[in-house]
Design a protein around this motif. Structure first.
Motif, mmCIF file in Angstrom:
data_model
loop_
_atom_site.group_PDB
_atom_site.id
_atom_site.type_symbol
_atom_site.label_atom_id
_atom_site.label_comp_id
_atom_site.label_asym_id
_atom_site.label_seq_id
_atom_site.Cartn_x
_atom_site.Cartn_y
_atom_site.Cartn_z
ATOM 1 N N LEU A 27 0.854 -1.177 0.000
ATOM 2 C CA LEU A 27 0.000 0.000 0.000
ATOM 3 C C LEU A 27 0.899 1.238 0.000
ATOM 4 C CD1 LEU A 27 -2.460 -1.257 2.744
ATOM 5 C CD2 LEU A 27 -2.878 -1.237 0.301
ATOM 6 N N VAL A 28 0.810 2.025 -1.059
ATOM 7 C CA VAL A 28 1.642 3.220 -1.195
ATOM 8 C C VAL A 28 0.776 4.437 -0.897
ATOM 9 C CG1 VAL A 28 3.087 4.590 -2.738
ATOM 10 C CG2 VAL A 28 3.063 2.098 -2.950
ATOM 11 N N VAL A 29 1.206 5.262 0.052
ATOM 12 C CA VAL A 29 0.453 6.451 0.446
ATOM 13 C C VAL A 29 1.264 7.677 0.048
ATOM 14 C CG1 VAL A 29 -0.568 7.727 2.358
ATOM 15 C CG2 VAL A 29 -0.556 5.220 2.390
ATOM 16 N N GLY A 30 0.665 8.542 -0.776
ATOM 17 C CA GLY A 30 1.405 9.712 -1.222
ATOM 18 C C GLY A 30 0.537 10.699 -1.978
ATOM 19 N N SER A 31 1.200 11.708 -2.530
ATOM 20 C CA SER A 31 0.535 12.742 -3.319
ATOM 21 C C SER A 31 0.750 12.451 -4.799
ATOM 22 C CB SER A 31 1.104 14.125 -2.965
ATOM 23 O OG SER A 31 0.699 15.097 -3.910
ATOM 24 N N LEU A 32 -0.312 12.112 -5.490
ATOM 25 C CA LEU A 32 -0.219 11.760 -6.907
ATOM 26 C C LEU A 32 0.349 12.905 -7.739
ATOM 27 C CD1 LEU A 32 -0.922 9.514 -8.966
ATOM 28 C CD2 LEU A 32 -3.135 10.617 -9.261
ATOM 29 N N SER A 33 -0.107 14.114 -7.460
ATOM 30 C CA SER A 33 0.312 15.269 -8.260
ATOM 31 C C SER A 33 1.812 15.538 -8.126
ATOM 32 C CB SER A 33 -0.479 16.514 -7.857
ATOM 33 O OG SER A 33 -0.275 16.824 -6.490
ATOM 34 N N THR A 34 2.384 15.265 -6.955
ATOM 35 C CA THR A 34 3.819 15.473 -6.748
ATOM 36 C C THR A 34 4.634 14.330 -7.336
ATOM 37 O OG1 THR A 34 3.440 16.732 -4.710
ATOM 38 C CG2 THR A 34 5.631 15.808 -5.019
ATOM 39 N N LEU A 35 4.229 13.103 -7.074
ATOM 40 C CA LEU A 35 5.007 11.942 -7.492
ATOM 41 C C LEU A 35 5.052 11.754 -9.005
ATOM 42 C CD1 LEU A 35 3.797 9.371 -4.801
ATOM 43 C CD2 LEU A 35 6.012 10.517 -4.891
ATOM 44 N N LYS A 36 3.961 12.049 -9.692
ATOM 45 C CA LYS A 36 3.895 11.750 -11.124
ATOM 46 C C LYS A 36 4.778 12.661 -11.976
ATOM 47 C CE LYS A 36 -0.237 14.501 -12.248
ATOM 48 N NZ LYS A 36 -1.637 14.412 -12.701
ATOM 49 N N THR A 37 5.353 13.718 -11.361
ATOM 50 C CA THR A 37 6.244 14.596 -12.126
ATOM 51 C C THR A 37 7.590 13.924 -12.406
ATOM 52 O OG1 THR A 37 7.075 15.617 -10.088
ATOM 53 C CG2 THR A 37 5.185 16.665 -11.162
ATOM 54 N N ASN A 38 7.909 12.864 -11.645
ATOM 55 C CA ASN A 38 9.131 12.089 -11.888
ATOM 56 C C ASN A 38 8.843 10.971 -12.885
ATOM 57 O OD1 ASN A 38 10.632 9.363 -10.822
ATOM 58 N ND2 ASN A 38 12.011 11.141 -10.769
ATOM 59 N N GLN A 39 9.755 10.729 -13.792
ATOM 60 C CA GLN A 39 9.510 9.766 -14.875
ATOM 61 C C GLN A 39 9.269 8.343 -14.351
ATOM 62 O OE1 GLN A 39 12.537 9.679 -17.898
ATOM 63 N NE2 GLN A 39 11.486 8.165 -19.148
ATOM 64 N N THR A 40 10.133 7.897 -13.440
ATOM 65 C CA THR A 40 10.001 6.530 -12.920
ATOM 66 C C THR A 40 8.704 6.357 -12.142
ATOM 67 O OG1 THR A 40 12.410 6.373 -12.739
ATOM 68 C CG2 THR A 40 11.112 4.731 -11.553
ATOM 69 N N TRP A 41 8.440 7.303 -11.242
ATOM 70 C CA TRP A 41 7.201 7.237 -10.478
ATOM 71 C C TRP A 41 5.990 7.414 -11.391
ATOM 72 C CZ3 TRP A 41 5.923 5.711 -5.733
ATOM 73 C CH2 TRP A 41 6.953 5.544 -4.800
ATOM 74 N N GLY A 42 6.143 8.276 -12.407
ATOM 75 C CA GLY A 42 5.046 8.495 -13.341
ATOM 76 C C GLY A 42 4.644 7.213 -14.051
ATOM 77 N N SER A 43 5.631 6.408 -14.455
ATOM 78 C CA SER A 43 5.356 5.137 -15.130
ATOM 79 C C SER A 43 4.661 4.158 -14.192
ATOM 80 C CB SER A 43 6.663 4.522 -15.642
ATOM 81 O OG SER A 43 7.283 5.365 -16.583
ATOM 82 N N PHE A 44 5.144 4.121 -12.948
ATOM 83 C CA PHE A 44 4.545 3.235 -11.951
ATOM 84 C C PHE A 44 3.092 3.630 -11.667
ATOM 85 C CE2 PHE A 44 3.892 2.568 -7.249
ATOM 86 C CZ PHE A 44 3.694 1.197 -7.316
ATOM 87 N N LEU A 45 2.858 4.919 -11.496
ATOM 88 C CA LEU A 45 1.509 5.411 -11.201
ATOM 89 C C LEU A 45 0.567 5.236 -12.383
ATOM 90 C CD1 LEU A 45 2.506 8.630 -9.238
ATOM 91 C CD2 LEU A 45 1.518 6.539 -8.285
ATOM 92 N N GLN A 46 1.104 5.358 -13.592
ATOM 93 C CA GLN A 46 0.281 5.148 -14.781
ATOM 94 C C GLN A 46 -0.201 3.705 -14.849
ATOM 95 O OE1 GLN A 46 -0.694 7.666 -17.059
ATOM 96 N NE2 GLN A 46 -2.139 6.004 -17.468
#
Length: 199
Positions: free
Chosen positions: A136-155
């Protein structure tokens, strides 16, 4: 995805923490423990099954300290309390360990789109690969998705409908609704399975 989440910085250590995530994860932990207990009572899982082990991994030391203060004072444990059922630590300290359920507190939530240590792919790998049964990952989507690696994971998570957006409210009420919905759904599934066996 916690809406209105906001990070802060510890004045002395300059380490980052996020009290919104601390409050939410505390309620999430209580929810998981309660559901495990209820599932045993309802017979959804074996009554003699071992208790689930849960670890909370934090991206920053200040967050781990805030989390320990919240958990152990609330549960009247000393701050150095150790238990096979709950562990709270940083990503680096947890390396090499595993638990049934991992809750990862990302911490970073800001308008400058800075994610700090989370840019480190090695740390991300440790945080996301330590769970035996559930992550379970708890975080801010708007902040994390600006990074390429995190963006791919969140997508990937979005594509598979695995992201829940939680508004800023009484998190306890949020999980009370979840408890009712989850148990109701599980009981319906059990009834359907019993009807199919009769056929």
């Amino acid at each position: 995805n916690l809406l209105e989440s906001k990070e802060s910085m510890h004045q002395n250590s300059k380490s980052t923490f996020n009290l919104f995530e601390v409050d939410f994860i505390y309620e999430l932990y209580k929810f998981l423990r309660y559901m495990h207990k209820r599932f045993k009572e309802k017979g959804f899982i074996k009554r003699n099954s071992a208790p689930i082990s849960i670890a909370i991994i934090c991206a920053y030391k200040a967050q781990a300290n805030k989390m320990k203060l919240k958990f152990f004072r609330k549960e009247k444990y000393p701050l150095k309390y150790k238990s096979p059922e709950i562990e709270i630590d940083t990503v680096d300290a947890f390396q090499g360990n595993e638990r049934d359920i991992i809750i990862f507190s990302c911490v970073r939530a800001n308008q400058s789109n800075s994610i700090g240590f989370l840019k480190d792919d090695r740390r991300m790998n440790v945080a996301l690969t330590r769970a035996k049964k559930a992550l379970l990952v708890v975080g801010s989507l708007s902040t994390l998705k600006t990074n390429q690696t995190w963006g791919s994971f969140l997508q990937y998570l979005e594509d598979n409908k695995m992201i829940r957006t939680i508004p800023r409210e009484d998190y306890g009420k949020t999980f009370k609704r979840e408890i009712h919905a989850t148990i109701t759904q599980k009981m319906r599934q059990q009834q359907q399975q019993q009807q199919q066996r009769k056929k």
